[in-house]
Design a protein around this motif. Sequence first.
Motif, mmCIF file in Angstrom:
data_model
loop_
_atom_site.group_PDB
_atom_site.id
_atom_site.type_symbol
_atom_site.label_atom_id
_atom_site.label_comp_id
_atom_site.label_asym_id
_atom_site.label_seq_id
_atom_site.Cartn_x
_atom_site.Cartn_y
_atom_site.Cartn_z
ATOM 1 N N ARG A 404 0.979 -1.216 0.035
ATOM 2 C CA ARG A 404 -0.160 0.078 0.136
ATOM 3 C C ARG A 404 0.843 1.354 -0.027
ATOM 4 O O ARG A 404 0.546 2.231 -0.680
ATOM 5 C CB ARG A 404 -1.041 -0.062 1.365
ATOM 6 N N ARG A 405 2.100 1.314 0.717
ATOM 7 C CA ARG A 405 2.965 2.348 0.742
ATOM 8 C C ARG A 405 3.573 2.557 -0.552
ATOM 9 O O ARG A 405 3.825 3.690 -0.751
ATOM 10 C CB ARG A 405 3.858 2.266 1.801
ATOM 11 N N ARG A 406 3.633 1.498 -1.315
ATOM 12 C CA ARG A 406 4.582 1.521 -2.548
ATOM 13 C C ARG A 406 3.506 1.587 -3.704
ATOM 14 O O ARG A 406 3.775 0.992 -4.973
ATOM 15 C CB ARG A 406 5.563 0.333 -2.627
ATOM 16 N N LEU A 407 2.238 1.926 -3.352
ATOM 17 C CA LEU A 407 1.307 1.782 -4.374
ATOM 18 C C LEU A 407 1.484 2.390 -5.917
ATOM 19 O O LEU A 407 1.266 1.870 -6.934
ATOM 20 C CB LEU A 407 -0.280 2.391 -3.943
ATOM 21 N N HIS A 408 2.378 3.490 -5.782
ATOM 22 C CA HIS A 408 2.548 4.207 -7.181
ATOM 23 C C HIS A 408 4.102 4.088 -7.250
ATOM 24 O O HIS A 408 4.533 4.817 -8.273
ATOM 25 C CB HIS A 408 2.133 5.561 -6.775
ATOM 26 N N TRP A 449 0.007 -8.722 -4.539
ATOM 27 C CA TRP A 449 0.606 -7.549 -5.632
ATOM 28 C C TRP A 449 -0.431 -7.461 -6.706
ATOM 29 O O TRP A 449 -0.790 -6.332 -7.278
ATOM 30 C CB TRP A 449 1.825 -8.407 -6.256
ATOM 31 N N ALA A 452 -2.665 -4.677 -5.517
ATOM 32 C CA ALA A 452 -2.206 -3.416 -5.454
ATOM 33 C C ALA A 452 -2.399 -3.102 -6.770
ATOM 34 O O ALA A 452 -2.371 -1.661 -6.818
ATOM 35 C CB ALA A 452 -0.613 -3.681 -4.873
ATOM 36 N N LEU A 453 -2.033 -3.762 -7.910
ATOM 37 C CA LEU A 453 -1.730 -3.190 -9.162
ATOM 38 C C LEU A 453 -3.080 -2.776 -9.817
ATOM 39 O O LEU A 453 -3.235 -1.846 -10.309
ATOM 40 C CB LEU A 453 -1.077 -4.324 -10.248
ATOM 41 N N ARG A 455 -5.623 -1.692 -7.965
ATOM 42 C CA ARG A 455 -6.003 -0.449 -7.185
ATOM 43 C C ARG A 455 -5.708 0.708 -7.992
ATOM 44 O O ARG A 455 -6.366 1.668 -8.044
ATOM 45 C CB ARG A 455 -5.604 -0.307 -5.807
ATOM 46 N N ARG A 456 -4.350 0.810 -8.572
ATOM 47 C CA ARG A 456 -4.080 1.613 -9.469
ATOM 48 C C ARG A 456 -4.271 1.800 -10.795
ATOM 49 O O ARG A 456 -3.916 2.804 -11.403
ATOM 50 C CB ARG A 456 -2.367 1.848 -9.161
ATOM 51 N N SER A 457 -4.866 0.724 -11.347
ATOM 52 C CA SER A 457 -5.312 0.548 -12.633
ATOM 53 C C SER A 457 -6.839 1.429 -12.827
ATOM 54 O O SER A 457 -7.573 1.417 -12.183
ATOM 55 C CB SER A 457 -5.288 -0.788 -13.230
ATOM 56 N N GLN A 458 -6.817 2.251 -14.220
ATOM 57 C CA GLN A 458 -8.047 2.963 -14.340
ATOM 58 C C GLN A 458 -9.262 2.023 -14.430
ATOM 59 O O GLN A 458 -10.325 2.167 -14.192
ATOM 60 C CB GLN A 458 -7.638 3.778 -15.452
#
Length: 493
Positions: A404-408, A449, A452-453, A455-458
């Motif tokens: 979560r901390r390294r999300l981006h 993983w 996490a990926l 979550r940041r995908s549109q």
Amino acid sequence: MMHGHGKSDRPIVPAKSPNNAGPPVAEGMEGRGLAKGNPSQQNLPIGRSAAPGRPSALERVRQAARRERTIRFTALLHHIYALDRLRAAYLSLKRHAAPGVDGETWRHYGEALEEHLQDLSARLKRGAYRAKPVRRVYIPKADGRHRPLGVTALEDKIVQRATVEVLNAIYETDFLGFSYGFRPGRSPHDALDALSVGLLTKKVNWVLDVDIRGFFDTIDHGWLVQFVERRIADRRVVRLIQKWLSADVLEAGTRRPVEDGTPQGGSASPLLANIYLHYVVDCWIQGWRQQHAQGEVLVVRYADDIILGFQYKADAERCWTELAARVRQFRLELHPEKTRLLEFGSYAAANRQRQGQGKPDTFTFLGFTHICGTKRSNGRFTVLRQTSRKRLQATLSDVNVELRRRLHAPIPEVGQWLGAIVRGHTQYFGVPMNSPALQQFRWAVARLWYRALARRSQRGRVSRVRMQRLIAHWLPPARICHPYPLRRLGVIT
């Protein structure tokens, strides 16, 4: 000094014979009385021989300790403040460790290393060295609680590391063969293998899983100093140890004194803990199994994690009672809930099935759950070792938080980090017959993983093909990297 503490030269434990718990054996006869100080030739320059072919000064200390089990060493401090030893201690420290209360880092200290070490050596020599307060931090444990750790100042780490190296030359000749924790040349897997081999080859039917409540926080300073003085007569070295024991603790901006315990995280703490348990537990249990046990007794200790195996239940129950009384004499306590006796061994499954009690209980040691199992080839008894569920869940929880901390963060950076996590997990837990747990961990990391990926995908998801490609590229496959215990110990011996 607590009531009941005698003089430092009073014999505390009776003479003990060598341990035969299994290889490697590192101990011999334990002395009763106290002898004169170390010979004058110990004062030769450290790190090199006085003449070609002659052993170094520290090696002569080791030889004297092995030769005379009752000798007390009167001149040791010059070994500690030698520049070569302080330099080696500095270089052995972790480069990126958190700084202590003074804020000094390894890199900054090294910018003027020789000047700093000469000043430190001079302060040690003239008695002007002072231990700095220990910064207290807490790390989460697998059971949800938090373990207190002490972050020591850099110079204190250097002096402690140098002192431990010198004292190891003496105490490694005293410590018994079934003690494995934080000793040179011994690892957790040595202890795990010794336990497995003992359970397979000795007549063990009952296991006593011993837990000492808050051991590192309850070590009595008075008793510890007495134990140290049985071998160390150099008052300057003893005072060094007392300075570390009595150093204040800085917690949440508040400075408070310490009366008991030794901070986990310091370089000297593991050795001091081993010295304490050597006299309180190891020497006692060695004598008990030789003098009082009716059957075979297996002993494996890694720091304050102790496993005892017994042939007879009566021996186990008696040892439990007497061990509890023994540690109380030295202000320790067996945890009433975590210390437990269970039927375990080659006959446990058949006995419990005959009595309608179900499968034998399991116990956990050094992150592995030990289970009564059978070999596929011949159906004979074997010890299955699986990754502890608590340890597995705690590690995955930490991975999830960090993801979560390294999300981006860039995918290669996260992939490299996750690969190191999986690789380290496999290197420790990759023991025979633990493949399912290794695969479970790898795929659990992959699922975290993926989430996490996503979550940041549109689009809120990642294609299956892409995810499989990332897993194959960055997460090393689960594999067994340790031999069978009998094979490893056979090579060692």
